[in-house]
Scaffold this active site. Structure first.
Site, PDB file in Angstrom:
ATOM      1  N   ASP A 196      42.026   4.437  -3.482  1.00 39.50           N
ATOM      2  CA  ASP A 196      40.762   4.772  -4.106  1.00 39.50           C
ATOM      3  C   ASP A 196      39.743   4.751  -2.898  1.00 39.50           C
ATOM      4  O   ASP A 196      38.920   5.824  -2.595  1.00 39.50           O
ATOM      5  CB  ASP A 196      40.233   4.013  -5.231  1.00 39.50           C
ATOM      6  CG  ASP A 196      41.335   4.128  -6.285  1.00 39.50           C
ATOM      7  OD1 ASP A 196      41.826   5.312  -6.342  1.00 39.50           O
ATOM      8  OD2 ASP A 196      40.999   3.689  -7.230  1.00 39.50           O
ATOM      9  N   TYR A 197      39.632   3.551  -2.149  1.00 37.35           N
ATOM     10  CA  TYR A 197      38.878   3.272  -1.203  1.00 37.35           C
ATOM     11  C   TYR A 197      38.711   4.647  -0.173  1.00 37.35           C
ATOM     12  O   TYR A 197      37.795   5.049   0.452  1.00 37.35           O
ATOM     13  CB  TYR A 197      38.903   2.190  -0.497  1.00 37.35           C
ATOM     14  CG  TYR A 197      38.032   1.670   0.936  1.00 37.35           C
ATOM     15  CD1 TYR A 197      36.802   1.662   0.553  1.00 37.35           C
ATOM     16  CD2 TYR A 197      38.487   1.995   2.243  1.00 37.35           C
ATOM     17  CE1 TYR A 197      35.853   1.430   1.612  1.00 37.35           C
ATOM     18  CE2 TYR A 197      37.567   1.727   3.185  1.00 37.35           C
ATOM     19  CZ  TYR A 197      36.162   1.594   2.993  1.00 37.35           C
ATOM     20  OH  TYR A 197      35.463   1.452   4.017  1.00 37.35           O
ATOM     21  N   ASP A 198      40.019   4.711   0.410  1.00 37.73           N
ATOM     22  CA  ASP A 198      40.301   5.803   1.389  1.00 37.73           C
ATOM     23  C   ASP A 198      39.771   7.237   0.945  1.00 37.73           C
ATOM     24  O   ASP A 198      39.027   7.979   1.633  1.00 37.73           O
ATOM     25  CB  ASP A 198      41.493   5.836   1.880  1.00 37.73           C
ATOM     26  CG  ASP A 198      42.007   4.777   2.628  1.00 37.73           C
ATOM     27  OD1 ASP A 198      41.091   4.093   3.267  1.00 37.73           O
ATOM     28  OD2 ASP A 198      43.270   4.333   2.718  1.00 37.73           O
ATOM     29  N   ASP A 224      37.414   7.694  -1.556  1.00 40.55           N
ATOM     30  CA  ASP A 224      35.956   7.788  -1.782  1.00 40.55           C
ATOM     31  C   ASP A 224      35.702   8.135  -0.089  1.00 40.55           C
ATOM     32  O   ASP A 224      34.403   8.434  -0.068  1.00 40.55           O
ATOM     33  CB  ASP A 224      35.406   6.326  -2.029  1.00 40.55           C
ATOM     34  CG  ASP A 224      35.878   6.327  -3.758  1.00 40.55           C
ATOM     35  OD1 ASP A 224      36.222   7.396  -4.327  1.00 40.55           O
ATOM     36  OD2 ASP A 224      35.868   5.169  -4.228  1.00 40.55           O
ATOM     37  N   GLU A 231      52.437  23.669 -30.649  1.00 40.03           N
ATOM     38  CA  GLU A 231      51.407  22.578 -29.608  1.00 40.03           C
ATOM     39  C   GLU A 231      50.581  21.730 -30.246  1.00 40.03           C
ATOM     40  O   GLU A 231      50.457  21.895 -31.555  1.00 40.03           O
ATOM     41  CB  GLU A 231      50.385  23.683 -28.899  1.00 40.03           C
ATOM     42  CG  GLU A 231      50.921  24.736 -27.938  1.00 40.03           C
ATOM     43  CD  GLU A 231      50.150  25.715 -27.806  1.00 40.03           C
ATOM     44  OE1 GLU A 231      49.937  26.077 -26.508  1.00 40.03           O
ATOM     45  OE2 GLU A 231      49.213  26.039 -28.849  1.00 40.03           O
ATOM     46  N   LYS A 258      47.526  19.809 -31.670  1.00 42.08           N
ATOM     47  CA  LYS A 258      46.272  20.103 -31.703  1.00 42.08           C
ATOM     48  C   LYS A 258      45.325  19.018 -31.282  1.00 42.08           C
ATOM     49  O   LYS A 258      45.133  17.882 -31.967  1.00 42.08           O
ATOM     50  CB  LYS A 258      45.873  20.369 -33.091  1.00 42.08           C
ATOM     51  CG  LYS A 258      44.266  20.951 -33.230  1.00 42.08           C
ATOM     52  CD  LYS A 258      44.363  21.543 -34.704  1.00 42.08           C
ATOM     53  CE  LYS A 258      42.789  22.066 -34.784  1.00 42.08           C
ATOM     54  NZ  LYS A 258      41.774  21.125 -34.588  1.00 42.08           N
ATOM     55  N   ASP A 314      41.970  16.477 -30.312  1.00 41.91           N
ATOM     56  CA  ASP A 314      40.658  16.469 -31.067  1.00 41.91           C
ATOM     57  C   ASP A 314      39.713  16.306 -30.145  1.00 41.91           C
ATOM     58  O   ASP A 314      39.210  15.331 -29.645  1.00 41.91           O
ATOM     59  CB  ASP A 314      40.733  15.228 -31.802  1.00 41.91           C
ATOM     60  CG  ASP A 314      39.654  15.353 -33.089  1.00 41.91           C
ATOM     61  OD1 ASP A 314      39.228  16.613 -33.142  1.00 41.91           O
ATOM     62  OD2 ASP A 314      39.540  14.378 -33.719  1.00 41.91           O
ATOM     63  N   ARG A 322      32.945  26.963 -27.543  1.00 40.94           N
ATOM     64  CA  ARG A 322      33.062  27.722 -28.434  1.00 40.94           C
ATOM     65  C   ARG A 322      32.052  28.481 -29.355  1.00 40.94           C
ATOM     66  O   ARG A 322      31.971  29.847 -29.688  1.00 40.94           O
ATOM     67  CB  ARG A 322      33.935  27.324 -29.530  1.00 40.94           C
ATOM     68  CG  ARG A 322      34.695  28.133 -30.523  1.00 40.94           C
ATOM     69  CD  ARG A 322      35.347  27.396 -31.610  1.00 40.94           C
ATOM     70  NE  ARG A 322      35.639  28.418 -32.668  1.00 40.94           N
ATOM     71  CZ  ARG A 322      35.045  28.701 -33.736  1.00 40.94           C
ATOM     72  NH1 ARG A 322      33.915  28.067 -34.007  1.00 40.94           N
ATOM     73  NH2 ARG A 322      35.521  29.671 -34.516  1.00 40.94           N
ATOM     74  N   TYR A 335      45.642  26.138 -23.183  1.00 47.09           N
ATOM     75  CA  TYR A 335      46.550  26.227 -23.903  1.00 47.09           C
ATOM     76  C   TYR A 335      46.781  28.062 -24.196  1.00 47.09           C
ATOM     77  O   TYR A 335      47.398  28.347 -25.072  1.00 47.09           O
ATOM     78  CB  TYR A 335      46.465  25.683 -25.272  1.00 47.09           C
ATOM     79  CG  TYR A 335      45.347  25.771 -26.047  1.00 47.09           C
ATOM     80  CD1 TYR A 335      44.684  26.808 -26.392  1.00 47.09           C
ATOM     81  CD2 TYR A 335      44.332  24.640 -26.056  1.00 47.09           C
ATOM     82  CE1 TYR A 335      43.482  27.001 -27.123  1.00 47.09           C
ATOM     83  CE2 TYR A 335      43.160  24.378 -26.528  1.00 47.09           C
ATOM     84  CZ  TYR A 335      42.813  25.803 -27.167  1.00 47.09           C
ATOM     85  OH  TYR A 335      41.495  25.665 -27.948  1.00 47.09           O
ATOM     86  N   LYS A 348      52.082  28.893 -33.541  1.00 47.26           N
ATOM     87  CA  LYS A 348      51.835  30.409 -33.138  1.00 47.26           C
ATOM     88  C   LYS A 348      53.054  31.196 -33.156  1.00 47.26           C
ATOM     89  O   LYS A 348      54.235  30.897 -32.577  1.00 47.26           O
ATOM     90  CB  LYS A 348      51.153  30.499 -31.741  1.00 47.26           C
ATOM     91  CG  LYS A 348      50.008  29.807 -31.566  1.00 47.26           C
ATOM     92  CD  LYS A 348      49.432  29.627 -30.129  1.00 47.26           C
ATOM     93  CE  LYS A 348      48.216  28.894 -29.992  1.00 47.26           C
ATOM     94  NZ  LYS A 348      47.584  28.717 -28.567  1.00 47.26           N
ATOM     95  N   LYS A 372      47.304  20.097 -40.113  1.00 52.51           N
ATOM     96  CA  LYS A 372      46.646  18.768 -40.065  1.00 52.51           C
ATOM     97  C   LYS A 372      47.337  17.646 -40.600  1.00 52.51           C
ATOM     98  O   LYS A 372      47.987  17.734 -41.559  1.00 52.51           O
ATOM     99  CB  LYS A 372      45.424  18.849 -40.759  1.00 52.51           C
ATOM    100  CG  LYS A 372      44.321  19.979 -40.148  1.00 52.51           C
ATOM    101  CD  LYS A 372      43.841  19.469 -38.671  1.00 52.51           C
ATOM    102  CE  LYS A 372      42.764  20.313 -38.300  1.00 52.51           C
ATOM    103  NZ  LYS A 372      41.378  19.895 -38.781  1.00 52.51           N
ATOM    104  N   CYS A 427      15.848  -7.362 -51.111  1.00 52.94           N
ATOM    105  CA  CYS A 427      16.275  -7.119 -49.819  1.00 52.94           C
ATOM    106  C   CYS A 427      16.943  -8.532 -49.105  1.00 52.94           C
ATOM    107  O   CYS A 427      16.742  -9.673 -49.297  1.00 52.94           O
ATOM    108  CB  CYS A 427      14.909  -7.048 -48.902  1.00 52.94           C
ATOM    109  SG  CYS A 427      15.345  -6.914 -47.038  1.00 52.94           S
ATOM    110  N   CYS A 449      14.429 -10.229 -46.450  1.00 47.83           N
ATOM    111  CA  CYS A 449      12.975 -10.590 -46.633  1.00 47.83           C
ATOM    112  C   CYS A 449      12.838 -10.947 -48.217  1.00 47.83           C
ATOM    113  O   CYS A 449      11.986 -11.244 -48.492  1.00 47.83           O
ATOM    114  CB  CYS A 449      11.814  -9.842 -46.171  1.00 47.83           C
ATOM    115  SG  CYS A 449      12.004  -8.030 -47.221  1.00 47.83           S
ATOM    116  N   CYS A 474      14.081  -1.108 -49.159  1.00 46.59           N
ATOM    117  CA  CYS A 474      13.250  -2.374 -49.258  1.00 46.59           C
ATOM    118  C   CYS A 474      11.855  -1.636 -48.823  1.00 46.59           C
ATOM    119  O   CYS A 474      11.589  -1.063 -47.487  1.00 46.59           O
ATOM    120  CB  CYS A 474      13.880  -3.119 -47.933  1.00 46.59           C
ATOM    121  SG  CYS A 474      12.432  -4.438 -47.783  1.00 46.59           S
ATOM    122  N   CYS A 528       9.423  -6.989 -42.901  1.00 40.23           N
ATOM    123  CA  CYS A 528      10.916  -6.909 -43.191  1.00 40.23           C
ATOM    124  C   CYS A 528      11.562  -6.926 -41.480  1.00 40.23           C
ATOM    125  O   CYS A 528      11.371  -6.097 -40.947  1.00 40.23           O
ATOM    126  CB  CYS A 528      11.560  -5.880 -43.867  1.00 40.23           C
ATOM    127  SG  CYS A 528      13.436  -6.152 -43.892  1.00 40.23           S
TER     128      CYS A 528
END
Length: 684
Positions: A34-36, A38, A114, A116, A118, A137, A226, A289, A313, A407, A410, A425, A431
């Site tokens: 990662d250093y190289d 960067d 495929e 789905k 989220d 969208r 997709y 599909k 779903k 409450c 208080c 309340c 409060c």
């Protein structure tokens, strides 16, 4: 270094960085540390700053963000982004398969399945292999241009390197918040005293609409593609088009499967019902599909969705556990929310200890009692919900839950406003959680943006008597804060510990408070915490009244004439400014030099073609934001008003215009013009 030398090194660095990006994000392996990596990226940034003429549109430095977008342009989709029909039942899925067979008049067809994901649906447009535009969208007809933010997603190619790429095409996919990154960001937010993000889907959506693309980059979103669209594409099946975009270098989830019939589709659904929890992103179902593209065309579309595709779903996961107790939380508005404390149970990969009960009506509806065995469901939210009680397990000696009358903080007697489900309340002034909640609302980034002031620090200031309300923050000194001791609670240890503010933290808080004096009026108005006055409403009120005094003097009729301000909001504003304590708060903030007047930019005259003409603007426009359209009218001698009357000259109608305005303008015979007609009017 000469310009030519810089160009050669920039091209070499870009090639190396793109190569290592591809290895890491597409093949899940790396050849350098990662250093190289960067170091390569930092060198490229340095060269592009020194030789900006050589910075390219598809430079790897686009991945780190830095673009500031004040508003997102609305873009009309070339191909509508329709939603899919949903089903939760395998029987309904079989019925859908029968409709497909009937529509095609054959049983010679196959499906492509495929998962789905989220997240947030995106449309990516490429021209000559270069990413030109990324659009959300939206409503399916038009969405927001978020290109600068999408470029920070490292699995979205900025340039395609293959030879067989069409001159122009569109590819669609789902941007999402990987689970591990979502957890990382939430941990960081918790560490600095910020509210946790609710769930990955909403967090991904909010992230893509951020103004600062460098923040988007830091959240490390991902994207699965997709769907391929374009003119004169030579693919005969969805499967072959997916294989093509994979070959071009797009990130496609390897979880898809071609199925010969509906039974294989059902097998696919069953196979992934449990395995999907091991994937890097949240999933909520399966998209099925028809594979053959000519058969898709033959089946066509309904008004809202394609007939050749459907979404199955998965039912939200549930678990059974015991309700051990109910506690009550008090918010900044005084609203009291009951929370179910549960015997810990594993649900969807996390241990659930609490669930919201919302209000007294929900407790009554569920007929819930302490000690009950309850069914808990988690649908992507941080706090799950109780869906039902297993009455067969109920203790015969259990008693109904009696909602608290006072409450919990208080001890003030609670009230219930007619027509509302929540208890409140009324002890607004004394409060503790209400006082703290209003201060936390006041300092948040969307309001006064006083960073470094976390929940525990505010509680410490209140406990020490250094502040009693948010206006008192402007009386704080460095001496008040430096070395301030306060308690912090560790959930892991279940205990409090003592912490003190150091010199640097105290300095940062004082600087942030001082800087907040220049926060724009509309944000200050939102920060005041007037009930029902959110960000959008605050902007409308600030724009209409220009300053706090004019708003404070407004009557009900004046307020409800402001676009999109109804009776409830208007009444809340009047009640706020009628309270003497709120008048004192506003005066205290005025003395602190907080911005209570709208600063309007000077409008430079462009001509007088609209002289003496009045306009009402409604809806969403392609070429202008609403404020830009108003400025354009004013710059050409016209006047923008807020309400429709018989004296109005023009209603400029954009997409999503409210039907009430359209109906009123039609009845009064007001001329209704489109954005294009407005531009023609300008020219004439």
């Amino acid at each position: 270094m000469t310009s030519q030398d810089a160009l050669q090194e920039i091209e070499s660095l870009s090639e190396k960085i793109n190569y290592h990006n591809h290895l890491y994000y597409q093949e899940s392996r790396s050849e350098i540390s990662d250093y190289d990596f960067d170091q390569l990226l930092n060198r490229l940034i340095e060269l592009e700053i020194e030789f900006p003429e050589h910075k390219k549109e598809d430079s790897p430095t686009q991945r780190v963000g830095g673009t500031i977008t004040k508003s997102f342009d609305s873009v009309t989709h070339k191909y509508r982004m329709l939603s899919l029909g949903n089903t939760y039942s395998k029987e309904e899925l079989i019925d859908w398969d029968k409709r497909v067979a009937k529509g095609l008049e054959t049983d010679d067809y196959e499906y492509f399945c495929e998962l789905k994901f989220d997240g947030v649906a995106l449309s990516l447009t490429y021209e000559n292999g270069l990413l030109k535009r990324a659009v959300t969208r939206g409503d399916g007809v038009q969405g927001d241009d978020i290109t600068a933010n999408a470029k920070t997603i490292r699995t979205i190619p900025l340039r395609l390197q293959k030879d067989n790429i069409p001159a122009a095409f569109e590819v669609r996919g789902e941007a999402f918040f990987p689970k591990n990154e979502f957890n990382r960001v939430n941990q960081e937010r918790e560490d600095i005293g910020e509210e946790r993000l609710a769930n990955p889907r909403n967090a991904a959506s909010g992230t893509l609409k951020m103004q600062d693309s460098s923040i988007v980059a830091s959240r490390k979103l991902d994207c699965y593609l997709y769907y391929l669209l374009g003119e004169n594409l030579s693919y005969d099946s969805h499967e072959s088009s997916i294989a093509q975009i994979e070959e071009w270098g797009f990130n496609v989830s390897p979880t898809y499967r071609r199925c010969q019939n509906i039974q294989e589709v059902l097998d696919y659904i069953s196979d992934w019902e449990e395995k999907r929890h091991d994937l890097p992103s949240e999933t909520d179902g399966v998209v099925i599909k028809v594979n053959n593209l000519k058969q898709q065309e033959a089946l066509g579309f309904t008004a809202k969705s394609p007939r050749w595709a459907i979404s199955y779903k998965y039912k939200a996961e549930s678990a059974s556990t015991t309700l051990e107790s109910i506690s009550y939380q008090v918010g900044r508005t005084g609203s009291v929310t009951p929370v179910a404390n549960l015997k810990p149970v594993l649900l969807a990969g996390t241990t659930v200890k609490r669930a919201s009960l919302h209000n007294a009506n929900e407790i009554e509806r569920l007929e819930i009692r302490i000690g009950d065995t309850v069914n808990v469901e988690k649908g992507g939210e941080i706090i799950p919900k109780i869906t039902s009680v297993d009455f067969s397990q109920r203790d015969l000696f259990s008693v109904p839950v009696e909602y608290i009358t006072h409450c919990p903080e208080c001890q003030t007697e609670l009230v219930r406003i007619e027509g509302e489900a929540n208890h409140y309340c009324p002890n607004v002034e004394s409060c503790p959680p209400q006082i703290q909640g209003r201060i936390e609302h006041f300092i948040q980034r969307k309001a006064m943006n006083i960073d470094s002031l976390g929940t525990e620090t505010i509680r410490g200031l209140l406990d020490k008597g250094l502040i009693q309300n948010y206006a008192d923050l402007y009386n704080l000194t460095f001496e008040d804060l430096n070395g301030l001791e306060f308690k912090t609670f560790s959930e892991k240890k279940g205990e409090y510990s003592l912490r003190s503010l150091r010199e640097k933290s105290a300095t940062n808080i004082i600087k942030a408070i001082d800087a907040s004096r220049s926060i724009p009026f509309e944000k200050v108005l939102f920060a005041l915490g007037i009930r029902y006055v959110g960000q959008t409403v605050a902007e409308k009120l600030a724009t209409h009244y220009k300053n706090i005094d004019a708003l404070a003097d407004a009557d009900l009729e004046s307020l409800i004439n402001v676009p999109e301000i109804g009776d409830r909001i208007a009444q809340s504003v009047i009640e706020f400014f009628a309270e003497e304590k709120n008048q004192l708060l506003v005066n205290q903030l005025k003395s602190a030099k907080v911005q209570f007047e709208l600063i309007e930019t000077e409008i430079i005259s462009e001509g007088s073609s609209l002289s003496d003409k009045t306009f009402v603007i409604s809806g969403v426009f392609n070429q202008f934001s609403r404020d830009e359209l108003k400025d354009k009218i004013k710059a050409n001698g016209g006047k923008v008003v807020s309400s429709i009357s018989a004296k109005l000259d023009f209603l400029v109608a954009g997409d999503k215009m409210g039907p009430a305005k359209l109906e009123k303008a039609t009845k009064l015979d007001v001329k209704i013009i489109s954005e294009t007609e407005f531009l023609n009017l300008l020219e004439s």
